[in-house]
Write a protein that holds these residues in place. Structure first.
Motif, PDB file in Angstrom:
ATOM      1  N   ARG A  91     107.820 -48.643 -91.271  1.00 54.29           N
ATOM      2  CA  ARG A  91     106.659 -48.214 -90.504  1.00 54.29           C
ATOM      3  C   ARG A  91     106.807 -46.760 -90.063  1.00 54.29           C
ATOM      4  N   GLU A  92     108.054 -46.333 -89.722  1.00 56.04           N
ATOM      5  CA  GLU A  92     108.233 -44.946 -89.290  1.00 56.04           C
ATOM      6  C   GLU A  92     107.826 -43.980 -90.397  1.00 56.04           C
ATOM      7  N   LEU A  93     108.221 -44.295 -91.627  1.00 62.61           N
ATOM      8  CA  LEU A  93     107.860 -43.426 -92.738  1.00 62.61           C
ATOM      9  C   LEU A  93     106.363 -43.512 -93.027  1.00 62.61           C
ATOM     10  N   ALA A  94     105.765 -44.679 -92.831  1.00 66.16           N
ATOM     11  CA  ALA A  94     104.319 -44.815 -93.022  1.00 66.16           C
ATOM     12  C   ALA A  94     103.566 -43.896 -92.073  1.00 66.16           C
ATOM     13  N   VAL A  95     103.984 -43.868 -90.823  1.00 64.33           N
ATOM     14  CA  VAL A  95     103.331 -42.991 -89.846  1.00 64.33           C
ATOM     15  C   VAL A  95     103.552 -41.527 -90.211  1.00 64.33           C
ATOM     16  N   ARG A 103      97.092 -33.962 -92.016  1.00 64.01           N
ATOM     17  CA  ARG A 103      97.139 -32.523 -91.723  1.00 64.01           C
ATOM     18  C   ARG A 103      96.751 -31.707 -92.955  1.00 64.01           C
ATOM     19  N   TYR A 104      97.289 -32.074 -94.114  1.00 61.71           N
ATOM     20  CA  TYR A 104      96.974 -31.317 -95.323  1.00 61.71           C
ATOM     21  C   TYR A 104      95.496 -31.432 -95.695  1.00 61.71           C
ATOM     22  N   GLY A 105      94.908 -32.618 -95.493  1.00 68.02           N
ATOM     23  CA  GLY A 105      93.554 -32.862 -95.978  1.00 68.02           C
ATOM     24  C   GLY A 105      92.474 -32.781 -94.931  1.00 68.02           C
ATOM     25  N   ARG A 106      92.778 -32.161 -93.792  1.00 70.50           N
ATOM     26  CA  ARG A 106      91.800 -32.103 -92.697  1.00 70.50           C
ATOM     27  C   ARG A 106      90.489 -31.450 -93.142  1.00 70.50           C
ATOM     28  N   GLU A 107      90.590 -30.269 -93.804  1.00 69.55           N
ATOM     29  CA  GLU A 107      89.376 -29.560 -94.224  1.00 69.55           C
ATOM     30  C   GLU A 107      88.603 -30.322 -95.291  1.00 69.55           C
ATOM     31  N   LEU A 108      89.280 -31.184 -96.018  1.00 67.26           N
ATOM     32  CA  LEU A 108      88.618 -31.961 -97.067  1.00 67.26           C
ATOM     33  C   LEU A 108      87.982 -33.236 -96.518  1.00 67.26           C
ATOM     34  N   GLY A 109      88.200 -33.493 -95.236  1.00 63.29           N
ATOM     35  CA  GLY A 109      87.658 -34.709 -94.646  1.00 63.29           C
ATOM     36  C   GLY A 109      88.326 -35.971 -95.152  1.00 63.29           C
ATOM     37  N   ALA A 110      89.587 -35.873 -95.544  1.00 60.37           N
ATOM     38  CA  ALA A 110      90.296 -37.030 -96.088  1.00 60.37           C
ATOM     39  C   ALA A 110      90.461 -38.111 -95.024  1.00 60.37           C
ATOM     40  N   ARG A 111      90.119 -39.337 -95.384  1.00 58.22           N
ATOM     41  CA  ARG A 111      90.260 -40.483 -94.487  1.00 58.22           C
ATOM     42  C   ARG A 111      91.575 -41.193 -94.807  1.00 58.22           C
ATOM     43  N   VAL A 112      92.502 -41.165 -93.856  1.00 57.65           N
ATOM     44  CA  VAL A 112      93.857 -41.669 -94.096  1.00 57.65           C
ATOM     45  C   VAL A 112      94.155 -42.789 -93.109  1.00 57.65           C
ATOM     46  N   LEU A 113      94.779 -43.859 -93.593  1.00 55.32           N
ATOM     47  CA  LEU A 113      95.104 -44.997 -92.725  1.00 55.32           C
ATOM     48  C   LEU A 113      96.508 -45.499 -93.009  1.00 55.32           C
ATOM     49  N   PRO A 114      97.394 -45.539 -91.997  1.00 55.81           N
ATOM     50  CA  PRO A 114      98.688 -46.219 -92.170  1.00 55.81           C
ATOM     51  C   PRO A 114      98.530 -47.700 -91.830  1.00 55.81           C
ATOM     52  N   ILE A 115      99.087 -48.574 -92.643  1.00 58.53           N
ATOM     53  CA  ILE A 115      99.078 -50.006 -92.311  1.00 58.53           C
ATOM     54  C   ILE A 115     100.506 -50.526 -92.422  1.00 58.53           C
ATOM     55  N   LEU A 128      89.516 -50.177 -92.516  1.00 56.39           N
ATOM     56  CA  LEU A 128      89.357 -50.504 -93.935  1.00 56.39           C
ATOM     57  C   LEU A 128      87.904 -50.857 -94.260  1.00 56.39           C
ATOM     58  N   GLU A 129      87.246 -51.535 -93.326  1.00 62.93           N
ATOM     59  CA  GLU A 129      85.850 -51.916 -93.549  1.00 62.93           C
ATOM     60  C   GLU A 129      84.944 -50.687 -93.561  1.00 62.93           C
ATOM     61  N   ARG A 130      85.249 -49.689 -92.714  1.00 62.91           N
ATOM     62  CA  ARG A 130      84.428 -48.469 -92.678  1.00 62.91           C
ATOM     63  C   ARG A 130      84.637 -47.603 -93.904  1.00 62.91           C
ATOM     64  N   GLY A 131      85.797 -47.725 -94.551  1.00 61.10           N
ATOM     65  CA  GLY A 131      86.076 -46.921 -95.732  1.00 61.10           C
ATOM     66  C   GLY A 131      87.238 -45.982 -95.502  1.00 61.10           C
ATOM     67  N   VAL A 132      88.112 -45.837 -96.500  1.00 57.92           N
ATOM     68  CA  VAL A 132      89.306 -45.008 -96.380  1.00 57.92           C
ATOM     69  C   VAL A 132      89.645 -44.437 -97.748  1.00 57.92           C
ATOM     70  N   ASP A 133      90.204 -43.226 -97.766  1.00 59.43           N
ATOM     71  CA  ASP A 133      90.554 -42.564 -99.025  1.00 59.43           C
ATOM     72  C   ASP A 133      92.006 -42.798 -99.424  1.00 59.43           C
ATOM     73  N   VAL A 134      92.920 -42.699 -98.455  1.00 57.12           N
ATOM     74  CA  VAL A 134      94.350 -42.841 -98.736  1.00 57.12           C
ATOM     75  C   VAL A 134      94.926 -43.878 -97.776  1.00 57.12           C
ATOM     76  N   VAL A 135      95.549 -44.904 -98.312  1.00 56.70           N
ATOM     77  CA  VAL A 135      96.240 -45.909 -97.505  1.00 56.70           C
ATOM     78  C   VAL A 135      97.739 -45.694 -97.676  1.00 56.70           C
ATOM     79  N   VAL A 136      98.449 -45.610 -96.557  1.00 53.19           N
ATOM     80  CA  VAL A 136      99.908 -45.505 -96.571  1.00 53.19           C
ATOM     81  C   VAL A 136     100.433 -46.803 -95.970  1.00 53.19           C
ATOM     82  N   ALA A 137     101.151 -47.593 -96.747  1.00 55.64           N
ATOM     83  CA  ALA A 137     101.463 -48.953 -96.325  1.00 55.64           C
ATOM     84  C   ALA A 137     102.907 -49.331 -96.592  1.00 55.64           C
ATOM     85  N   THR A 138     103.409 -50.226 -95.758  1.00 51.95           N
ATOM     86  CA  THR A 138     104.651 -50.922 -96.085  1.00 51.95           C
ATOM     87  C   THR A 138     104.290 -52.091 -97.010  1.00 51.95           C
TER      88      THR A 138
END
Length: 561
Positions: A91-95, A103-115, A128-138
């Motif tokens: 989980r620490e690495l996921a966060v 931080r890298y994709g702020r200007e691109l409006g990237a939607r990122v979610l750690p799970i 997840l229901e609203r929509g996400v571009d990049v999921v970082v997961a264990t």
């Protein structure tokens, strides 16, 4: 397979990244790509699979995150399902990865979610229901969402397996197979691992298609330059290991350290022993709850704990910025484990120390680790009682020197004058120093630790010699190109490494990565800054405050004259 070229002229713009990403990198202070980034970004941006071997701290996150964002920006209409999935062991690495991608994709409006496990699943479901571009997961939590039908991977374009060897070590092989089976066959697959045992090669052959192969060798110091991670070992009889560890920690004075043990019981026993010796130690192993784990990590990061005593599995994926030392309380059973452990220090250009306590029977394993890693582990002798007393007296002298320079002593003059009628002034001063020394908690451990003879005393120069030579070596000179500054405030004033970094970055406009090793004692602190910026930092901090008080800042050698 390629090794990173020695090309200091490559910039991020040369790698074809779009302006939004270049601006984000510039704002974060990134000046040029690391070797892994130079090698990986172009093939990943082109959509190729990639198999990369690189240790922790080499810049892997940006190496895969920037191409993911570059490719994401090319999508004309983003859907609700994720474009990319990054799988990490903890989980620490996921966060950590999630924050970096954001931080890298702020200007691109990237939607990122750690799970990850341990976090309320309700929030994850809503995002997840609203929509996400990049999921970082264990892996475990990703499988959980797949079972619930809440993680839709049908439109996935990119899968990244970060620290794949650690995920396999933690027993996630079946989870990885389950997750990858739910992804499109035409996806791009990226696999990064610090080591390449046969099981990683098997995983790559199963899931990667004609991948680009990159190996980033651990950086080696230039001739005459100190290595980024100083690796030392002490041969100690088992019965004396707790005392030896305390002795070494007293001499090294780490800002923060992780001490690795083999078992949960050993973690608990050693934590209790260290706290009994006056250290601020916390334990971390598989027997503690996620809530307890979060509290432990918070205490380590905010400076209320100095030492983390942990098992390998519990410490997977930990990234503690202020970490300066890693200690192997036992010799690791495999060279790969040693590589993972020492990779937690010496990151982002900072100096780190890896210490191993070896029992006499474990000396052969040290040789094996040296042979496999092609790195030298210097054998040293455990500091003697005389070494420890000298170190503690050195700290007391420096604290008294700072007190004299602060010029706030007039209120104590009457005490000295009254005592000088009865005693010589030198005797009064000696008694005052004694009280100050004892008040600092500097009662020396009188137990001498028996010396264990080993072959390296004869074969390696620089470890045998007089006590004076050993003491001189442990008072290390600053890193090449750096100057050590003396800051007249320490732990008793609540000073933490982030306070010093924040003051220098805020007042002197230095980047955090330019600031070197930091040592904090009870009454003062030492910090390394570039030689070219030393006077600027001293001038900029003149009149500045730390923790609400003005502090004296000068070159260390000025304080030692």
């Amino acid at each position: 397979m390629t090794d990173a070229p020695d090309d200091d002229r490559t910039s991020f713009a040369d790698l074809g990244l779009r302006p939004e990403l270049l601006r984000a990198l510039s704002g974060l202070g990134y000046e040029e790509p690391t070797p892994i980034q130079r090698e990986a970004i172009v093939p990943l941006t082109e959509g190729r699979d990639l198999l990369g071997q690189a240790a922790t701290g080499t810049g892997k996150t940006a190496a895969f995150a920037l191409p993911v964002l570059e490719r994401l920006a090319q999508v004309e209409k983003r859907g609700d399902a994720p474009f990319a999935l990054v799988l990490v062991p903890t989980r620490e690495l996921a966060v950590q990865v999630s924050e970096a991608v954001h931080r890298y994709g702020r200007e691109l409006g990237a939607r990122v979610l750690p799970i990850y496990g341990g976090q309320p699943i309700g929030r994850q479901l809503r995002v997840l229901e609203r929509g996400v571009d990049v999921v970082v997961a264990t892996p475990g939590r990703a499988v959980d969402h797949l079972g619930r039908g809440t993680l839709n991977l049908e439109d996935l374009q990119v899968v990244v397996l970060d620290e794949a060897d650690e995920m396999l070590d933690m027993g996630f092989a079946e989870d990885l197979d389950t997750i990858l089976a739910e992804t499109p066959k035409q996806r791009q697959t990226v696999l990064f691992s610090a080591t390449m045992p046969p099981r990683i090669d098997k995983l790559a052959r199963q899931h990667l298609t004609e991948p680009a192969r990159i190996t980033i060798n651990q950086e080696r110091a230039e001739p005459g330059e100190a290595p980024r991670v100083r690796q030392v070992a002490y041969v100690v009889p088992r019965a004396h290991k707790p005392a030896a560890l305390g002795r070494v920690l007293d001499v090294e004075a780490p800002t923060a350290a992780i001490v690795f043990c083999r078992t949960r019981d050993e973690v608990d026993q050693l934590t209790e022993t260290l706290n009994g010796r006056g250290y601020r130690a916390e334990s971390l192993h598989g027997g503690i709850s996620q809530e307890q784990r979060d509290r432990v990590m918070a205490r380590l990061r905010n400076g209320t704990a100095d030492l983390l005593v942990a098992t390998d599995v519990a410490a997977r994926g930990l990234d503690v910025e202020q970490l300066t030392h890693v200690v192997n309380y036992n010799v690791p059973s495999a060279p790969e484990s040693y590589v993972h452990r020492i990779g937690r220090v010496g990151r982002a250009g900072r100096e780190g120390v890896a210490i191993t306590l070896a029992e006499p029977r474990e000396h052969g394993m040290l040789k094996t680790i040296e042979r496999v890693t092609k790195q030298r582990i210097t054998m040293e002798k455990v500091p003697t009682v005389a070494d420890l007393r000298a170190r503690r007296l050195e700290l007391t002298r420096a604290a008294l020197h700072e007190s004299l320079l602060e010029d706030e002593l007039e209120g104590f003059r009457v005490v000295v004058e009254s005592l000088s009628d009865e005693f010589d002034v030198m005797e009064v001063a000696l008694a005052a120093v004694k009280l100050a020394h004892e008040a600092s908690g500097a009662a020396a451990d009188e137990e001498e630790i028996p010396e264990v003879a080993h072959r390296s005393d004869r074969s390696r120069g620089g470890v045998a010699g007089s006590d004076g030579q050993r003491r001189e070596r442990r008072v290390r000179p600053p890193t090449a190109g750096m100057t050590r500054l003396f800051v007249g405030a320490g732990r008793s004033s609540g000073i933490r490494p982030q306070d010093i970094v924040g003051a220098i970055a805020g007042e002197a406009r230095l980047q955090g990565r330019d600031i070197g090793a930091i040592e904090i004692t009870d009454r003062f602190s030492l910090v390394e800054v570039p030689e070219s910026s030393a006077q600027h930092v001293i001038t900029a901090l003149r009149g500045a405050t730390m923790k609400g008080r003005k502090v004296t800042v000068r070159r260390e050698r000025d304080a030692q004259r």
